[in-house]
Motif scaffolding. Sequence first.
Motif, PDB file in Angstrom:
ATOM      1  N   ARG A 183       0.732  -1.262   0.613  1.00  0.00           N
ATOM      2  CA  ARG A 183      -0.346   0.184  -0.039  1.00  0.00           C
ATOM      3  C   ARG A 183       1.332   0.972  -0.337  1.00  0.00           C
ATOM      4  NH1 ARG A 183      -5.179   0.633   2.119  1.00  0.00           N
ATOM      5  NH2 ARG A 183      -5.435  -1.644   2.151  1.00  0.00           N
ATOM      6  N   GLU A 184       0.419   2.251  -1.021  1.00  0.00           N
ATOM      7  CA  GLU A 184       0.973   3.636  -0.701  1.00  0.00           C
ATOM      8  C   GLU A 184       1.702   4.399   0.748  1.00  0.00           C
ATOM      9  OE1 GLU A 184       0.105   7.368  -3.290  1.00  0.00           O
ATOM     10  OE2 GLU A 184       0.500   5.802  -4.230  1.00  0.00           O
ATOM     11  N   GLU A 185       2.124   4.597   0.874  1.00  0.00           N
ATOM     12  CA  GLU A 185       2.793   5.275   2.379  1.00  0.00           C
ATOM     13  C   GLU A 185       2.140   6.886   2.210  1.00  0.00           C
ATOM     14  OE1 GLU A 185       4.718   4.549   5.268  1.00  0.00           O
ATOM     15  OE2 GLU A 185       4.459   2.275   4.190  1.00  0.00           O
ATOM     16  N   PRO A 186       1.442   7.498   2.918  1.00  0.00           N
ATOM     17  CA  PRO A 186       1.302   8.936   3.093  1.00  0.00           C
ATOM     18  C   PRO A 186       2.563   9.505   2.548  1.00  0.00           C
ATOM     19  CG  PRO A 186       1.291   8.008   5.175  1.00  0.00           C
ATOM     20  CD  PRO A 186       0.827   6.725   4.792  1.00  0.00           C
ATOM     21  N   THR A 187       2.017  11.049   2.204  1.00  0.00           N
ATOM     22  CA  THR A 187       2.452  11.672   1.704  1.00  0.00           C
ATOM     23  C   THR A 187       3.040  12.729   2.988  1.00  0.00           C
ATOM     24  OG1 THR A 187       2.086  11.901   0.211  1.00  0.00           O
ATOM     25  CG2 THR A 187       4.092  13.440   0.090  1.00  0.00           C
ATOM     26  N   PRO A 188       4.863  12.714   3.418  1.00  0.00           N
ATOM     27  CA  PRO A 188       5.324  13.218   4.373  1.00  0.00           C
ATOM     28  C   PRO A 188       5.263  14.782   4.307  1.00  0.00           C
ATOM     29  CG  PRO A 188       6.684  11.873   3.353  1.00  0.00           C
ATOM     30  CD  PRO A 188       5.712  12.208   2.417  1.00  0.00           C
ATOM     31  N   TRP A 189       4.419  14.933   5.653  1.00  0.00           N
ATOM     32  CA  TRP A 189       3.805  16.744   5.047  1.00  0.00           C
ATOM     33  C   TRP A 189       4.970  17.419   5.319  1.00  0.00           C
ATOM     34  CZ3 TRP A 189       5.746  19.636   9.359  1.00  0.00           C
ATOM     35  CH2 TRP A 189       6.521  18.783  10.497  1.00  0.00           C
ATOM     36  N   GLU A 190       6.332  17.099   5.502  1.00  0.00           N
ATOM     37  CA  GLU A 190       7.431  17.887   5.695  1.00  0.00           C
ATOM     38  C   GLU A 190       7.704  18.037   4.006  1.00  0.00           C
ATOM     39  OE1 GLU A 190       7.311  15.472   7.021  1.00  0.00           O
ATOM     40  OE2 GLU A 190       9.031  15.305   8.845  1.00  0.00           O
ATOM     41  N   TRP A 191       7.587  16.736   3.331  1.00  0.00           N
ATOM     42  CA  TRP A 191       7.457  17.060   1.767  1.00  0.00           C
ATOM     43  C   TRP A 191       6.832  18.124   1.358  1.00  0.00           C
ATOM     44  CZ3 TRP A 191       5.218  15.779  -2.698  1.00  0.00           C
ATOM     45  CH2 TRP A 191       6.703  15.746  -3.813  1.00  0.00           C
ATOM     46  N   LEU A 192       5.140  17.923   1.282  1.00  0.00           N
ATOM     47  CA  LEU A 192       4.596  18.861   0.738  1.00  0.00           C
ATOM     48  C   LEU A 192       4.723  20.182   1.097  1.00  0.00           C
ATOM     49  CD1 LEU A 192       1.454  16.984   1.849  1.00  0.00           C
ATOM     50  CD2 LEU A 192       2.439  17.003  -0.392  1.00  0.00           C
ATOM     51  N   ILE A 193       5.038  20.637   2.423  1.00  0.00           N
ATOM     52  CA  ILE A 193       5.367  21.103   2.821  1.00  0.00           C
ATOM     53  C   ILE A 193       6.494  22.194   1.747  1.00  0.00           C
ATOM     54  CG2 ILE A 193       6.241  22.925   4.602  1.00  0.00           C
ATOM     55  CD1 ILE A 193       3.713  21.293   6.550  1.00  0.00           C
ATOM     56  N   ARG A 194       7.687  21.564   1.914  1.00  0.00           N
ATOM     57  CA  ARG A 194       8.613  21.797   0.914  1.00  0.00           C
ATOM     58  C   ARG A 194       8.531  22.114  -0.645  1.00  0.00           C
ATOM     59  NH1 ARG A 194      14.213  19.746   2.548  1.00  0.00           N
ATOM     60  NH2 ARG A 194      14.340  20.233   4.839  1.00  0.00           N
ATOM     61  N   HIS A 195       7.566  21.282  -0.698  1.00  0.00           N
ATOM     62  CA  HIS A 195       7.203  21.290  -2.766  1.00  0.00           C
ATOM     63  C   HIS A 195       6.890  22.110  -2.858  1.00  0.00           C
ATOM     64  CE1 HIS A 195       6.136  19.541  -6.193  1.00  0.00           C
ATOM     65  NE2 HIS A 195       5.188  19.547  -5.888  1.00  0.00           N
ATOM     66  N   TYR A 196       5.254  22.308  -1.651  1.00  0.00           N
ATOM     67  CA  TYR A 196       4.256  23.712  -1.841  1.00  0.00           C
ATOM     68  C   TYR A 196       5.280  25.553  -1.760  1.00  0.00           C
ATOM     69  CZ  TYR A 196       0.679  20.519  -3.391  1.00  0.00           C
ATOM     70  OH  TYR A 196       0.513  19.130  -4.053  1.00  0.00           O
ATOM     71  N   ALA A 197       6.420  25.163  -1.150  1.00  0.00           N
ATOM     72  CA  ALA A 197       7.113  26.645  -0.202  1.00  0.00           C
ATOM     73  C   ALA A 197       7.970  26.336  -1.717  1.00  0.00           C
ATOM     74  CB  ALA A 197       7.894  25.614   1.040  1.00  0.00           C
ATOM     75  N   ASN A 198       8.207  25.759  -1.935  1.00  0.00           N
ATOM     76  CA  ASN A 198       9.248  25.682  -3.693  1.00  0.00           C
ATOM     77  C   ASN A 198       8.450  26.577  -4.797  1.00  0.00           C
ATOM     78  OD1 ASN A 198      10.332  24.056  -6.381  1.00  0.00           O
ATOM     79  ND2 ASN A 198      11.792  24.273  -4.905  1.00  0.00           N
ATOM     80  N   ARG A 199       7.435  25.629  -4.681  1.00  0.00           N
ATOM     81  CA  ARG A 199       6.336  25.885  -5.704  1.00  0.00           C
ATOM     82  C   ARG A 199       6.683  26.942  -6.121  1.00  0.00           C
ATOM     83  NH1 ARG A 199       1.949  22.346  -8.557  1.00  0.00           N
ATOM     84  NH2 ARG A 199       3.619  21.006  -8.462  1.00  0.00           N
ATOM     85  N   VAL A 200       5.947  27.995  -4.936  1.00  0.00           N
ATOM     86  CA  VAL A 200       5.441  28.914  -4.682  1.00  0.00           C
ATOM     87  C   VAL A 200       6.527  30.263  -5.152  1.00  0.00           C
ATOM     88  CG1 VAL A 200       4.126  30.838  -3.088  1.00  0.00           C
ATOM     89  CG2 VAL A 200       3.123  28.815  -3.965  1.00  0.00           C
ATOM     90  N   GLY A 201       7.521  29.492  -3.740  1.00  0.00           N
ATOM     91  CA  GLY A 201       8.759  30.991  -3.594  1.00  0.00           C
ATOM     92  C   GLY A 201       8.855  30.545  -4.689  1.00  0.00           C
ATOM     93  N   PHE A 202       8.963  29.607  -5.477  1.00  0.00           N
ATOM     94  CA  PHE A 202      10.590  30.403  -7.035  1.00  0.00           C
ATOM     95  C   PHE A 202       9.343  31.887  -7.805  1.00  0.00           C
ATOM     96  CE2 PHE A 202      12.277  29.557 -10.984  1.00  0.00           C
ATOM     97  CZ  PHE A 202      13.569  29.241 -10.819  1.00  0.00           C
ATOM     98  N   ALA A 203       7.742  31.307  -7.811  1.00  0.00           N
ATOM     99  CA  ALA A 203       7.235  31.736  -8.535  1.00  0.00           C
ATOM    100  C   ALA A 203       7.190  33.072  -8.187  1.00  0.00           C
ATOM    101  CB  ALA A 203       5.782  31.044  -8.861  1.00  0.00           C
ATOM    102  N   LEU A 204       7.270  33.258  -6.497  1.00  0.00           N
ATOM    103  CA  LEU A 204       8.044  34.373  -6.637  1.00  0.00           C
ATOM    104  C   LEU A 204       8.647  35.704  -6.473  1.00  0.00           C
ATOM    105  CD1 LEU A 204       5.606  34.559  -2.899  1.00  0.00           C
ATOM    106  CD2 LEU A 204       5.316  35.888  -5.116  1.00  0.00           C
ATOM    107  N   LEU A 205       9.478  34.685  -6.989  1.00  0.00           N
ATOM    108  CA  LEU A 205      11.111  35.407  -7.067  1.00  0.00           C
ATOM    109  C   LEU A 205      11.228  35.606  -8.146  1.00  0.00           C
ATOM    110  CD1 LEU A 205      13.803  35.134  -5.008  1.00  0.00           C
ATOM    111  CD2 LEU A 205      14.609  33.407  -6.925  1.00  0.00           C
ATOM    112  N   ALA A 206      10.283  34.733  -8.965  1.00  0.00           N
ATOM    113  CA  ALA A 206      10.383  34.985 -11.048  1.00  0.00           C
ATOM    114  C   ALA A 206      10.101  36.347 -10.907  1.00  0.00           C
ATOM    115  CB  ALA A 206      10.230  33.732 -10.792  1.00  0.00           C
TER     116      ALA A 206
END
Lengths: 432, 483
Positions: A196-219
Motif C-alpha cells: 500500500r502507498e504510504e501517506p506523503t510526508p507533510w514535511e515534503w508537501l510543505i517544502r514542495h509547495y513552498a518551493n513552487r510558490v517561492g520560486f514563482a514569487l522570486l521569478a
Amino acid sequence: MTPQYPFMVVGTVEPGREAALRELLDSMNGKPGMARPDNDLVPFGRFDVLHYARFVILADPTAGDMAVYGLPTPELPTYLAFFGDVDGPAEAFLADLLREAEAGLRQIFSHCDDFGDGTDLATWLRDHQRPVGANYVNTVGRTVRQIKEEAALHRALSAQVPRTPLSSADEARKLRCELVEFSRAEVRAGRLHFTREEPTPWEWLIRHYANRVGFALLALLATPFLLLLSPILIFWLRKLEKTDPEVCPRPDANLLLTLKRMEDHDVTNQYTAFGLVKPGLFRRWLLTAVVALIDWGARNLFARGFLARVQTIHFARWVFLDDKQRVLFASNYDGGHEAYMDDFINKVAWGLNLVFSNGVGWPRTDWLIKRGARIEQRFKYYQRRHQLPTQVWYKAYPGLTLSDIRRNRRIREGLSCAPIPDDQVLAWLRLL
Amino acid sequence: MNRPAELDDIQGLVRFAYGHLKQASFVMLRVKDQKQEAARAWLAKLPVTSAIDANPPPPQALQVALTCEGLQALGVGDDILQGFSLEFVAGMAGDDNRSRRLGDVGDSAPAAWQWGAANKMPHVLLMLYAEPSGMAAWRQKVVRGATACFQILSDLETTDMDGREPFGFVDGISQPKLDWQRRRATQDQELEEYAELSCLGEFLLGYPNEYGLYTDRPLLDPQGAAADLPRAEDVPEKADLGRNGSYLVFRQLHQDVAGFWQYLDRQAGGDAQLRTRLAETVVGRTLDGKPLVPSEGLNGFDYRGDPDGLRCPVGAHIRRANPRNGDIPAGKPGLLGWLLRTLGFDAKAREQDLIASTRFHRLLRRGREYGEAIPLDQALADRKAEAGLHFICLNANIARQFEFVQSAWLTGTRFGGLDREGDPLLGDRSPDLNGAATDHYSMPQAFGACQRLEGLPRFINVEGGAYFFLPGIRALRYLVTAT
C-alpha cells in the motif's frame, strides 16, 4: 506517496592513495564497473529503498583547459564521491547503511585525507554531505518496492494471458476480469504483493509547495529587474559566446576503452561527467540560476516520466564543487551511450546548451540555446572527454528500463474489473 | 557556392549498386612482410571505376577499400590515421563493448570469425563486379601480380539470387536517395517528415551532413603530392583526404535458411500459408517485397497510420532498420503545439517519441548474396547448405549510422518500448542481465494480447567483418604513392 531523495557524500582522496582506492573499489564489482549486489564492502542489494548508487573518483584530467583563458590550472583536490537515490529521507538510509556496512565504508573512506581509525563514521558522513544543485527523478513517488512488485505482476500476467486471437470485445472484457481474478489469487497465495502507498510526508508537501510558490514569487520579483537589465545581459552573453574558446579535441582512445568496458552490460547505463565552470561572474551567476531553474523544473514540471522529450533518464543530478569552480553531472539512462547522445542532440540540445555552455570548452552556442550540442561531433568529443569512469555502479532492478517500468505501472493501474471503454480494455491486454 | 560533387573522383559504388553486373567477387589481401613498396606500386596501377555516367554501363567494375591496419601496413603515418574516425581506427572487432553492442557474441564473436579479427584482418579489399561470363577474365586482369606482394586472405564469391536474399525475400528495396545535385540547404533545421532524400555528407566525407556539418576526416597541408587532392570545403586552406570517400562496413552474415523455415513451420503447425504469413510478419514485407502497411509502390509508406503495430509489428525487421519517422512526432500544429511537443508536455506525441529520428541513421546498402539459393521445400527438408549475405553498407559516420542501427535498433531489446525482444531476424538472443529471455517476437493483434513467437533461435551468424575506408580516387592515389 514516498518521495525520492538523493544522497551525496564527497571526501578528499589522500594524495598517493588513489591507486589503492581504485583497486579496492574494483573489488566490489562483478563485471567491469558493475557492483555485485552482495559485495563484501557495501552490500547494496540489502537495502530495499536504494534505487541507484555509485562510487566515483573525481579526478579531472581536463583542468588544464583553463589555459585557453590564459589562466593557470586550478589546484583542486581529487575527490571520492559516493552518491545515489533512495526512497524516503537520505538520513534514514545512511543510518541503515552504517549499521549494515560500517566496516566496508570505513575501509573505503579511510582513503580520504581526514579519515582516521578514530573517526566517527556517522559524523564524518554527515559532515561530508554536499548539496545537490539540481536533482531529477524520473517519476517522483515510485519506489523500488513498487517497481519490483509491478515487474512481478507483469511477469505473472504475461505468462498467464492466452495469446490466441479473441473474437470480440466481450471476450476481451471477460479475459480482463479473469486476469484480475488470477492476480488476486496470486496475491492470496503470496506469490504477488502490492504494498500500500504510504501517506506523503507533510514535511515534503510543505517544502514542495513552498518551493513552487517561492520560486514563482522570486521569478515575479526578479522579472522587472531582468527585463531592465536584459539589454546588458544579452550584450554580455553574446560577447562571451563569440569569444569563449571551444575545447573539443578527440578524447583519448584509452579513456574511451575504459569507459566502454563498463557499458552495455545491462539495459541501463551510468554516466558521470565533470568539468570546470567558465571563469567570470556572468557565467557563475548564469549557471547558478540555470541549475536552480532545472531543479525547480524537475520538481514541478518534469516529475512524471519525462525530462522534456527525453524519457530514458531514471535519475540525474548536477552538483557544484569547489565553490562553483567545478560541476559534476551524473545520470542513469536506458540504452547505449550513442543513443543517449542522440537524444541529447536531437531532442534536448537547447536544454543542454542552457546549462553546459557555461562549462569551459563547450561547443559554441548562439543565444544560449542554439547550436552548441547540435555541433554533433564536437559535442560528442566534449562529453566523452569530460566523462569519468564510474568505479562502482549499482542498480536495484537490472533488466528493467523505464519503458518496462512505465508499462508495468499501466498494467497495475488497469488491474480492475470496473467497466472501461473497450479500446482501453484492448490496449491494456496488449501491454501484457 | 556549393561545388558540384566530383563524380570522376568518387568510387562508383557510392552511386551505383552495379546491379547489372550479376557477379561480384570480394578479394581480401594482406600486405606481405617487406613488400610494402611493391604493394603500393601495385595498388597505384589499379583501374578503379568512378561514379561518372557511362552509356552503356561498364561491363566490369573495380572498387578498392582499405582497413586502418591496411593503411598502416602501406606506410600511412599515424598523423593521417588519427584523422579518421575513432570507429574506423578501432575496427569492428576492436573491443568487447563494440561486440556486445553489435550482437557479435557467442558463436558470432570475433574470435570465431573467418576473417576480420586478430591476424585475419584484411588490409585491402578488392571488389570486382562483372557479367558472369566476364568475371574470370576481369579477375585475372585485376589480380594479376598481386601475389608477389600480397597474401590472399579470403576470396569471397557471390551468388545472383535474382534480387532475393537467401530466406527468399526481395531485398534492397529501401535506400536513401543521395542529394547529388546538392539541393538540400546546408543548415541545421528540424524536419517533421521522413524523407528519402539524404545529404551527400551522410555517405561521402567532405560534404555537409544532415546537421549541415562536415564529418571529421584527415585534412592535410596542400604541399607536395597533397596539392593534387581536392580542397576542403569547410577549411579551404587544407587538402581534403576524405573528400569523395566513404566508410564501408562489411559483414559476412551466414543465414540458417533451413533453421529459419523449419522454425516457422513448427510455429505454424505445418500450415504452409500461416508459415509464410509469419515469415512476412517477421520481415515486415511479403516475400515479393510489398510492405504490410498501405504503400504507394513498394517504398512509399511510413508507420504513422499504424502506431500500435497492428498491421506491421513494431519489432518487424524493416520497421526497426528504418522506422521512417521525422525529427519530432506529429501533434497539434502551430508554434504552441510545437512548443508543447518540444517540452514533452504532449502525452500523445511522447508515446510516439521512443525512436530516434531516422534521417541521422541511414545506410546505403550494397550487399550481395552468397552460397546456394535453397528452395523452400529443400529448406524444410533440412537441407544444410552455405548461404548468406555479404552485408555491405556505406556511411560517413560509422558510430551514428551503422553502429547505431545495428545496436540501438536491431540488437537492442527495447526498440520502441518493446518487451525484451531483439530483431526477429538478426537478434543475438542473449538474455538480459537478470536472466530474462529476449528470444521472442510480439505481433500485436486487435483483439487480445500480442501473439508471440517464442524461443527464436539465432538465424543469422556473423562470420567475418571489418570497417574499410573507400577513398576517393585521388585520395587512393595519394595514400599509395605519396605518404
